[in-house]
Design an enzyme around this catalytic site. Structure first.
Site, PDB file in Angstrom:
ATOM      1  N   GLY A 184      -9.315   0.317   1.458  1.00 59.42           N
ATOM      2  CA  GLY A 184      -7.862   0.280   1.263  1.00 59.42           C
ATOM      3  C   GLY A 184      -7.522  -0.332  -0.084  1.00 59.42           C
TER       4      GLY A 184
ATOM      5  CB  ALA B 208      -5.752   3.037  -3.658  1.00 57.03           C
TER       6      ALA B 208
ATOM      7  N   GLY C 260      -1.219  -1.883  -1.600  1.00 57.60           N
ATOM      8  CA  GLY C 260      -0.835  -3.023  -0.774  1.00 57.60           C
ATOM      9  C   GLY C 260      -1.758  -4.228  -0.873  1.00 57.60           C
TER      10      GLY C 260
ATOM     11  CG  ASP D 198      -7.443   3.823  -0.570  1.00 55.28           C
ATOM     12  OD1 ASP D 198      -6.950   4.798   0.039  1.00 55.28           O
ATOM     13  OD2 ASP D 198      -6.909   2.697  -0.572  1.00 55.28           O
TER      14      ASP D 198
ATOM     15  CG  ASP E  80     -10.103  11.096   5.663  1.00 55.86           C
ATOM     16  OD1 ASP E  80      -9.798  10.051   6.283  1.00 55.86           O
ATOM     17  OD2 ASP E  80      -9.593  12.202   5.908  1.00 55.86           O
ATOM     18  CG  LEU E  81     -12.444   4.776   5.372  1.00 60.40           C
ATOM     19  CD1 LEU E  81     -12.027   3.315   5.300  1.00 60.40           C
ATOM     20  CD2 LEU E  81     -13.955   4.904   5.207  1.00 60.40           C
TER      21      LEU E  81
ATOM     22  CE1 TYR F 213      -1.388  -0.703  12.180  1.00 61.25           C
ATOM     23  CE2 TYR F 213      -0.215  -2.459  13.313  1.00 61.25           C
ATOM     24  CZ  TYR F 213      -0.890  -1.991  12.195  1.00 61.25           C
ATOM     25  OH  TYR F 213      -1.082  -2.815  11.120  1.00 61.25           O
TER      26      TYR F 213
HETATM   27  P1  NAI Z   1      -1.014   0.125   2.487  1.00 60.48           P
HETATM   28  O1  NAI Z   1      -0.536   1.394   3.096  1.00 60.48           O
HETATM   29  O2  NAI Z   1      -0.316  -0.386   1.274  1.00 60.48           O
HETATM   30  O3  NAI Z   1      -2.575   0.221   2.168  1.00 60.48           O
HETATM   31  C1  NAI Z   1      -3.462   0.773   3.088  1.00 60.48           C
HETATM   32  C2  NAI Z   1      -4.526   1.549   2.321  1.00 60.48           C
HETATM   33  O4  NAI Z   1      -5.403   2.157   3.279  1.00 60.48           O
HETATM   34  C3  NAI Z   1      -3.949   2.680   1.455  1.00 60.48           C
HETATM   35  O5  NAI Z   1      -4.428   2.604   0.126  1.00 60.48           O
HETATM   36  C4  NAI Z   1      -4.433   3.932   2.135  1.00 60.48           C
HETATM   37  O6  NAI Z   1      -4.679   5.034   1.259  1.00 60.48           O
HETATM   38  C5  NAI Z   1      -5.721   3.425   2.807  1.00 60.48           C
HETATM   39  N1  NAI Z   1      -6.086   4.349   3.871  1.00 60.48           N
HETATM   40  C6  NAI Z   1      -5.288   4.830   4.867  1.00 60.48           C
HETATM   41  N2  NAI Z   1      -5.936   5.779   5.555  1.00 60.48           N
HETATM   42  C7  NAI Z   1      -7.168   5.889   5.019  1.00 60.48           C
HETATM   43  C8  NAI Z   1      -8.287   6.725   5.287  1.00 60.48           C
HETATM   44  N3  NAI Z   1      -8.244   7.669   6.234  1.00 60.48           N
HETATM   45  N4  NAI Z   1      -9.390   6.586   4.525  1.00 60.48           N
HETATM   46  C9  NAI Z   1      -9.440   5.668   3.514  1.00 60.48           C
HETATM   47  N5  NAI Z   1      -8.412   4.874   3.208  1.00 60.48           N
HETATM   48  C10 NAI Z   1      -7.272   4.984   3.949  1.00 60.48           C
HETATM   49  O7  NAI Z   1      -0.999  -0.945   3.663  1.00 60.48           O
HETATM   50  P2  NAI Z   1      -1.088  -2.551   3.722  1.00 60.48           P
HETATM   51  O8  NAI Z   1       0.176  -3.012   4.296  1.00 60.48           O
HETATM   52  O9  NAI Z   1      -1.609  -3.134   2.478  1.00 60.48           O
HETATM   53  O10 NAI Z   1      -2.171  -2.695   4.889  1.00 60.48           O
HETATM   54  C11 NAI Z   1      -3.445  -3.313   4.741  1.00 60.48           C
HETATM   55  C12 NAI Z   1      -3.940  -3.669   6.133  1.00 60.48           C
HETATM   56  O11 NAI Z   1      -3.093  -4.656   6.706  1.00 60.48           O
HETATM   57  C13 NAI Z   1      -3.955  -2.490   7.104  1.00 60.48           C
HETATM   58  O12 NAI Z   1      -5.111  -2.554   7.898  1.00 60.48           O
HETATM   59  C14 NAI Z   1      -2.724  -2.734   7.962  1.00 60.48           C
HETATM   60  O13 NAI Z   1      -2.841  -2.160   9.235  1.00 60.48           O
HETATM   61  C15 NAI Z   1      -2.696  -4.247   8.007  1.00 60.48           C
HETATM   62  N6  NAI Z   1      -1.400  -4.844   8.309  1.00 60.48           N
HETATM   63  C16 NAI Z   1      -0.303  -4.564   7.538  1.00 60.48           C
HETATM   64  C17 NAI Z   1       0.902  -5.174   7.819  1.00 60.48           C
HETATM   65  C18 NAI Z   1       2.128  -4.955   6.995  1.00 60.48           C
HETATM   66  O14 NAI Z   1       3.221  -5.354   7.420  1.00 60.48           O
HETATM   67  N7  NAI Z   1       2.043  -4.369   5.815  1.00 60.48           N
HETATM   68  C19 NAI Z   1       1.050  -6.054   8.983  1.00 60.48           C
HETATM   69  C20 NAI Z   1      -0.170  -6.293   9.706  1.00 60.48           C
HETATM   70  C21 NAI Z   1      -1.344  -5.689   9.373  1.00 60.48           C
END
Ligand code: NAI
Length: 284
Positions: free
Chosen positions: A8, A10, A12, A32, A41-42, A157
């Protein structure tokens, strides 16, 4: 300086971690869907195998740590339930299993898995779904939550994050992990303002629910601050941190469940150790 794998990478919080680790002089291999060292693609078996293989080859089979941040939010549509389970559960567990030997090779590796406070603040998540995920069966898990209709994505989720958190706690203390010098821990964020949350806020109905959700300190969390927590959990300060779930959620978990934890261990689990303890006390 260490060598770290970050999924992940790329966007957040994963992206924030990469920026902080590279700024501190570490080497990072990002994974990513795009804009990453390893594009994989995970959600697919092939993608997960590729991520394992390519990270190992780029790091010569030695990792000082790994951060599992790739994740899919509660995207609408029952047809996408398996995707949530595949990325959030299999996309963590299969990678860690594949990287375990590389983590053990450095002697004091640290792993941070992204959980979520949805694990403790989402009501009625079916146990069957969690059990199915822990058995690696994403399809059966999706079937177990499908009956909740439009509420099934948040259930899936939360179920995926409960399962991955339990997997960490079950494995963290074992000879293969703690015994091999690997520290496995979970960071459980609340609502953090990243593209994942922004997507949810773009849907008026979802935005209403999110904005009404109690966050005692107010507002949303910041991705960079969460990145600081990850870097701390990768540092020597975490040598004695094992199987812990660190909630950084503005107080929502404590608000809803002030008395749910800590809870004392069941007698059956402690009995063998308690006998020894009592005998030791008696001998003194
Ligand atoms: P984000 O959407 O900004 O980043 C998530 C990354 O995962 C993205 O770069 C995306 O391309 C990658 N990703 C998604 N599907 C994928 C796949 N099939 N293969 C490879 N990469 C993939 O999200 P964020 O918020 O930074 O999330 C990071 C972690 O924190 C996640 O596990 C999320 O579930 C968790 N989280 C986020 C919260 C929030 O409020 N943002 C709250 C609690 C947990």
């Amino acid at each position: 300086m260490g060598v770290y794998a970050v999924t992940g990478s790329a966007s957040g919080m994963g992206r924030a971690v990469v920026d902080k680790l590279t700024a501190a002089g570490h080497t990072v291999v990002g994974v990513d869907l795009a804009d990453a060292d390893v594009v994989a693609d995970l959600s697919t078996d092939d993608g997960r195998r590729r991520a394992v293989r390519e990270v190992l080859s780029r790091t010569d089979g030695r990792l000082d740590g790994a951060v599992l941040a790739a994740g899919v939010g509660p995207v609408p549509g029952t047809e996408r339930l398996p995707l949530i389970g595949a990325v959030n559960y299999l996309g963590v567990v299969e990678l860690l299993e594949g990287w375990r030997t590389a983590l053990a090779a450095t002697g004091s590796a640290k792993v941070v898995v992204f959980g979520s406070n949805s694990t403790t603040t989402t009501p009625a998540v079916p146990r069957r779904a969690v059990r199915a995920l822990l058995a690696g069966d994403v399809t059966r898990a999706a079937r177990a939550v499908r009956l909740f209709g439009k509420n099934s994505p948040p259930m899936m989720y939360a179920g995926s994050k409960i399962a991955v958190t339990r997997w960490v706690r079950r494995h963290a203390t074992t000879a293969d992990w703690a015994g091999a010098g690997i520290r496995l821990n979970v960071l459980a964020p609340g609502a953090i303002l990243t593209p994942l949350l922004e997507k949810q806020l773009a849907t008026p109905a979802e935005a209403k629910v999110i904005r009404r959700f109690p966050v005692p300190v107010g507002g949303f969390g910041d991705a960079g601050r969460l990145g600081d927590w990850v870097v701390f959990m990768l540092s020597d300060a975490a040598d004695f941190l094992c199987g812990s779930v660190v909630f950084v959620d503005g107080g929502s978990d404590a608000y809803f469940r002030p008395d749910a934890w800590p809870r004392s261990v069941p007698v059956s689990r402690i009995l063998p150790y308690a006998w020894r303890f009592l005998r030791y006390r008696g001998n003194r």
